[in-house]
Design a protein around this motif. Structure first.
Motif, PDB file in Angstrom:
ATOM      1  N   HIS A 179       4.646  16.438  33.643  1.00 55.91           N
ATOM      2  CA  HIS A 179       3.522  16.678  32.540  1.00 55.91           C
ATOM      3  C   HIS A 179       3.446  15.445  31.630  1.00 55.91           C
ATOM      4  O   HIS A 179       5.025  15.521  31.126  1.00 55.91           O
ATOM      5  CB  HIS A 179       3.550  18.246  32.105  1.00 55.91           C
ATOM      6  CG  HIS A 179       2.790  18.126  31.072  1.00 55.91           C
ATOM      7  ND1 HIS A 179       3.125  18.860  29.804  1.00 55.91           N
ATOM      8  CD2 HIS A 179       1.503  17.585  30.586  1.00 55.91           C
ATOM      9  CE1 HIS A 179       2.178  19.137  28.921  1.00 55.91           C
ATOM     10  NE2 HIS A 179       1.407  17.927  29.327  1.00 55.91           N
ATOM     11  N   ARG A 215      -0.813  20.555  32.715  1.00 51.92           N
ATOM     12  CA  ARG A 215       0.412  20.842  31.794  1.00 51.92           C
ATOM     13  C   ARG A 215       1.610  21.555  32.635  1.00 51.92           C
ATOM     14  O   ARG A 215       2.009  20.635  33.601  1.00 51.92           O
ATOM     15  CB  ARG A 215      -0.183  21.701  30.861  1.00 51.92           C
ATOM     16  CG  ARG A 215      -0.707  21.018  29.712  1.00 51.92           C
ATOM     17  CD  ARG A 215      -1.015  21.743  28.462  1.00 51.92           C
ATOM     18  NE  ARG A 215      -1.890  20.893  27.360  1.00 51.92           N
ATOM     19  CZ  ARG A 215      -2.853  21.611  26.683  1.00 51.92           C
ATOM     20  NH1 ARG A 215      -2.994  22.843  26.729  1.00 51.92           N
ATOM     21  NH2 ARG A 215      -3.425  20.801  25.784  1.00 51.92           N
ATOM     22  N   CYS A 233       4.224  22.549  35.259  1.00 53.75           N
ATOM     23  CA  CYS A 233       3.788  22.203  36.731  1.00 53.75           C
ATOM     24  C   CYS A 233       5.343  22.225  37.401  1.00 53.75           C
ATOM     25  O   CYS A 233       6.274  22.567  37.046  1.00 53.75           O
ATOM     26  CB  CYS A 233       3.478  20.780  36.643  1.00 53.75           C
ATOM     27  SG  CYS A 233       4.722  19.565  36.133  1.00 53.75           S
ATOM     28  N   SER A 242      -0.212  23.238  38.882  1.00 59.16           N
ATOM     29  CA  SER A 242       0.107  22.980  37.319  1.00 59.16           C
ATOM     30  C   SER A 242      -1.024  23.947  36.570  1.00 59.16           C
ATOM     31  O   SER A 242      -2.128  24.366  37.123  1.00 59.16           O
ATOM     32  CB  SER A 242      -0.257  21.458  36.852  1.00 59.16           C
ATOM     33  OG  SER A 242      -1.709  21.086  37.114  1.00 59.16           O
TER      34      SER A 242
END
Length: 576
Positions: free
Chosen positions: A126, A175, A177, A191
């Motif tokens: 991320h 974000r 993940c 994610s």
């Protein structure tokens, strides 16, 4: 006076250092300590926060975040080991110098997978720009070796060129993940999207470097993050946390036989804070004797105002009771035998004990191996369910662990009341699972619970098999006194006198509600049940008291209580 001031200054300085230096765990004899930072083989703190792990050519490689004092990206660090205990630092495989986009940014949750077809190692993570948290991009890097310098491919939002708009920017947000390689070799990236409201599961291209398709949107609107995806016995399992910032919360798991659909509801895993941790990865530890799935969690320092590099690690064995039932017990220390694939709580005293009640002469028994079942007393028959380990937890307290189920003695629901049920439950570090042994004379002990301060007690001074175990205020009764007798697996059981003038044949059928054993269920049985619950009688008027007790246990949960009394009433009224 000058010396006094200097000494005082040194004391203050040392006190400050004691407060601010995080706990660091040095692994010895295959044992790690949870709730601490681990050290590498050079004695330095391991910085692999939010990380993941792979196993390649006999080594485990652990990758994770390394940040500066402002929590900006300083690198993805790599460590390797053969035993999951002694970690060698291999360097920063990705750094701010790897690409201009990484010069000042945030990189979170780096995960690596090996592509068997291309012989490359591919990292997904991320990425944020270091200014705000709204970019919400995935990023990719790759390398020909597991611990070499990775080539940074770049960051992007999935489906950015498809017309999708997620919170005012093209493409889906990405974000927290993780990655997953299925048994057919296909790679997947999962994610959090839509401001962490949804989870997106993407199938990757053959080289694992790009998104091929959106496989599924999972738990839409449920606010799940920190996803971990594994497969076992044909089932897929998804472990996630809730969204509460740095503060820990209740992890949950779900399962399915298909990645795209058929996912179960979410079930709780661990305690209400997942032992003050957040999941980051589940690593299969495959050995010569077993395969254990290792839960890797972060205890984020942000929860107490610290920096990411001060965060600690929680590693625990994920236990599969069935293909659809998972448990996550807590152990303050963990013994890892990677070559055998066994991850357990270290038990320094491997002596097994039978726990004998002074009043009845019967022993503590976990006859029903199920979690949450109430413990009973029973005639000593040498079975494993009657054998217990004593595990020291410090400060004069011990856990009492069943040798048959692995569960521990637990005061149900952390009750502080007289009559609180004593059940078996997975270890969770709670004070309601810790016991103090107080000498009562003649080799017997009172067993006092740390949380409630009540005493281990046989219900109503029962002397029959099946008498239930509870907690009660200390009244110095012999039904509250216990002897811990060391036993071996081959020891002949000690016979206990039992009033059984005519043993019940194994073919005998017990009619539920027929507590006097006369073959009919009527108002007389109702009266006997009432007297029993009021304490007027302590056993039922059958030739074998066990038969009466079993008949009175109408719901079959091992306990005769007001619920059974109510059910008997319904039977007599013809409602049931």
């Amino acid at each position: 006076m000058k010396k006094v001031f200097i000494s005082l200054a040194l004391v203050i300085l040392l006190t400050m250092l004691t407060i601010t230096i995080p706990s660091i765990s040095v692994a010895t004899d295959g044992i790690i300590t949870n709730g601490a930072q681990f050290k590498d083989t050079s004695g330095n703190a391991i910085h692999a926060h939010g990380g993941g792990m792979i196993n390649y050519e006999g080594y485990y490689y652990w990758y994770g975040e390394y940040r500066d004092s402002s929590n900006y990206f300083l690198g993805v660090r790599c460590y390797r080991t053969k035993d999951l205990v002694n970690w060698e630092y291999r360097g920063e495989v990705l750094s701010p110098n790897s690409a201009s986009e990484l010069a000042k940014c945030n990189v979170e949750r780096p995960k690596v997978m090996y592509n068997e077809s291309t012989k490359e190692f591919v990292m997904w993570m991320h990425w944020e720009n270091g200014v705000h948290y709204g970019e919400a991009r995935a990023a990719v890097a790759y390398c020909k070796t597991p611990d070499g310098k990775y080539t940074y491919q770049g960051s992007f939002r999935p489906y950015a060129n498809s017309g999708v708009i997620d919170h005012d920017l093209p493409g889906y947000m990405s974000r927290d993940c993780s990655v997953f390689v299925d048994t057919d070799g296909k790679g997947y990236f999962i994610s959090s999207s839509n401001e962490n409201m949804d989870l997106h599961l993407y199938e990757l291209t053959y080289d694992y470097k790009n998104i091929a398709s959106l496989k599924a949107k999972l738990y839409v609107g449920k606010q799940r993050e920190a996803p971990c995806l594994i497969k076992r016995n044909g089932y897929y399992y998804l472990i996630t946390s809730g969204c509460t910032g740095w503060s820990p919360n209740q992890a949950k798991y779900a399962y399915s036989k298909n990645l795209a659909n058929g996912w179960s509801e979410l079930y709780n895993l661990g305690d209400s804070t997942t032992y003050k941790s957040q999941p980051t990865f589940i690593m299969p530890v495959q050995g010569s004797k077993a395969t254990t799935y290792l839960y890797m969690g972060d205890r984020w320092a942000g929860a107490w105002g610290g920096k990411v590099n001060d965060s600690q690690y929680i590693w625990l064995p994920l236990e599969f009771k069935t293909d659809t039932s998972l448990e996550l017990p807590y152990y303050s220390t963990l013994k890892i035998n990677a070559s055998e694939g066994i991850v357990t709580e270290p038990i320094s005293d491997t002596t097994k004990y039978k726990i004998v009640n002074k009043n009845s002469g019967k022993v503590l028994d976990a006859r029903d191996g199920a979690r949450a079942s109430q413990l009973v007393q029973w005639t000593d028959n040498g079975s494993l369910s009657q054998k217990w380990y004593l595990v020291d937890v410090g400060n004069g307290y011990k856990k009492i662990v069943s040798a048959s189920s692995g569960y521990v003695l637990d005061v149900q629901d952390n009750s502080s009341a007289d009559g609180g049920a004593i059940i078996q439950w997975y270890s969770n570090g709670g004070n309601n699972q810790q016991w103090q042994f107080i000498d009562a004379g003649d080799g017997y002990y009172k067993v006092k619970n740390r949380s409630s301060t009540k005493i281990l007690d046989v219900y109503k001074w029962s002397t029959v098999d099946g008498g239930t175990i509870q907690q009660w205020s200390d009244v110095s009764g012999s039904n509250q006194h216990w002897k811990f007798v060391p036993v071996s697996d081959t020891q002949t059981p000690t016979p206990t006198p039992v009033k059984t003038p005519s043993p019940t044949p194994t073919s005998h059928t017990v009619d539920k509600g027929d507590v006097d054993g006369d073959g009919t269920v009527n108002s007389i049985d109702f009266g006997h049940m009432r007297w029993y619950l009021l304490g007027i009688i302590n056993q039922f008027p059958t030739g074998d008291p066990n038969v009466g007790y079993w008949a009175a246990d109408i719901d079959g949960n091992g306990i005769v209580d007001s619920l059974d009394f109510g059910r008997l009433r319904l039977v007599l009224l013809g409602i049931r």
